[in-house]
Scaffold this motif. Structure first.
Motif, mmCIF file in Angstrom:
data_model
loop_
_atom_site.group_PDB
_atom_site.id
_atom_site.type_symbol
_atom_site.label_atom_id
_atom_site.label_comp_id
_atom_site.label_asym_id
_atom_site.label_seq_id
_atom_site.Cartn_x
_atom_site.Cartn_y
_atom_site.Cartn_z
ATOM 1 N N ASP A 108 12.605 13.717 -30.551
ATOM 2 C CA ASP A 108 14.006 13.486 -30.874
ATOM 3 C C ASP A 108 14.688 12.450 -29.968
ATOM 4 O OD1 ASP A 108 13.838 14.946 -28.607
ATOM 5 O OD2 ASP A 108 15.390 16.398 -29.137
ATOM 6 N N SER A 109 13.939 11.805 -29.093
ATOM 7 C CA SER A 109 14.555 10.821 -28.200
ATOM 8 C C SER A 109 13.531 9.789 -27.739
ATOM 9 C CB SER A 109 15.164 11.515 -26.972
ATOM 10 O OG SER A 109 14.133 12.082 -26.193
ATOM 11 N N ALA A 110 14.046 8.716 -27.179
ATOM 12 C CA ALA A 110 13.195 7.666 -26.623
ATOM 13 C C ALA A 110 13.770 7.245 -25.277
ATOM 14 C CB ALA A 110 13.135 6.473 -27.557
ATOM 15 N N GLU A 111 12.910 7.012 -24.322
ATOM 16 C CA GLU A 111 13.317 6.543 -23.005
ATOM 17 C C GLU A 111 12.540 5.274 -22.680
ATOM 18 O OE1 GLU A 111 12.703 9.478 -20.027
ATOM 19 O OE2 GLU A 111 13.691 11.043 -21.187
ATOM 20 N N ILE B 226 8.355 8.012 -26.061
ATOM 21 C CA ILE B 226 8.978 8.311 -27.342
ATOM 22 C C ILE B 226 8.683 9.770 -27.658
ATOM 23 C CG2 ILE B 226 9.054 7.766 -29.807
ATOM 24 C CD1 ILE B 226 8.078 4.957 -29.051
#
Length: 197
Positions: A141-144, A138
């Motif tokens: 500005d993004s989550a994978e 996390i």
């Protein structure tokens, strides 16, 4: 002359008996197919606690299989197999669902941006058991996230005999039993088609 009439009567009777038996078996097959198409997949748990399902077997001839299961027949042809050599076709659909709770760890990552080092904070998580592995990151500005699920489906086809009191004979129906090794998996749909000659 009487001898020929007697032979003719025996031949006609044998032909009639053979035809009656054949049509009776075909009628029984069609009745079993109707009940197999109308029946739902029965879900249960084995003594070991594994998810299992039971489905009635559908018995089709080669021409019926090509007409009614055209997509499956096309897939079998893509494998380089001939439909007339097919003995049976099975399909099982599973869905894996696991409620996961895992702690987040803060990790500092140093990136080069315009040849200047920039410190960035990233939160990582990882959870796994013998069947499912979930890991992710996390960012600001993004989550994978990456999920990997392993499952083994064991399929067994067995016959259910006809019963009268304590006497068992013949075959009433064919059933398919499917057991999933993954406890997070639920068997959604099962189908087994036996090709009749």
């Amino acid at each position: 002359m009487k001898k020929y009439l007697l032979l003719y009567a025996v031949a006609v009777t044998a032909l009639f008996a053979f035809t009656y038996r054949r049509y009776h078996a075909e009628n029984r097959r069609l009745v079993q197919n109707q009940s197999a198409l109308a029946a739902d997949v029965a879900h249960y748990r084995t003594r070991a606690g594994q998810e299992a399902a039971s489905a009635q077997v559908l018995r089709l001839r080669c021409g019926e299989f090509e007409a009614l299961r055209a997509a499956d027949a096309e897939e079998i042809r893509r494998l380089g197999l001939k439909i007339r050599r097919l003995e049976a076709a099975a399909k099982a659909v599973t869905a894996t669902e696991a409620a996961i709770r895992t702690p987040l760890r803060d990790t500092v990552v140093i990136r080069l941006r315009d040849s200047l080092p920039v410190r960035d904070s990233v939160r990582l998580f990882r959870w796994s058991d013998a069947w499912v592995t979930v890991e992710g990151r996390i960012g600001r500005d993004s989550a994978e996230c990456r999920i990997r699920s392993v499952d083994t489906l064991r399929q067994v086809v067995h016959r259910i005999p006809r019963r009268f009191l304590f006497i068992r004979w013949g075959t009433k129906a064919l059933r398919q039993e499917i057991v999933s090794a993954n406890p997070h998996t639920r068997i959604v749909h099962a189908e087994y088609v036996k090709i009749e000659r």
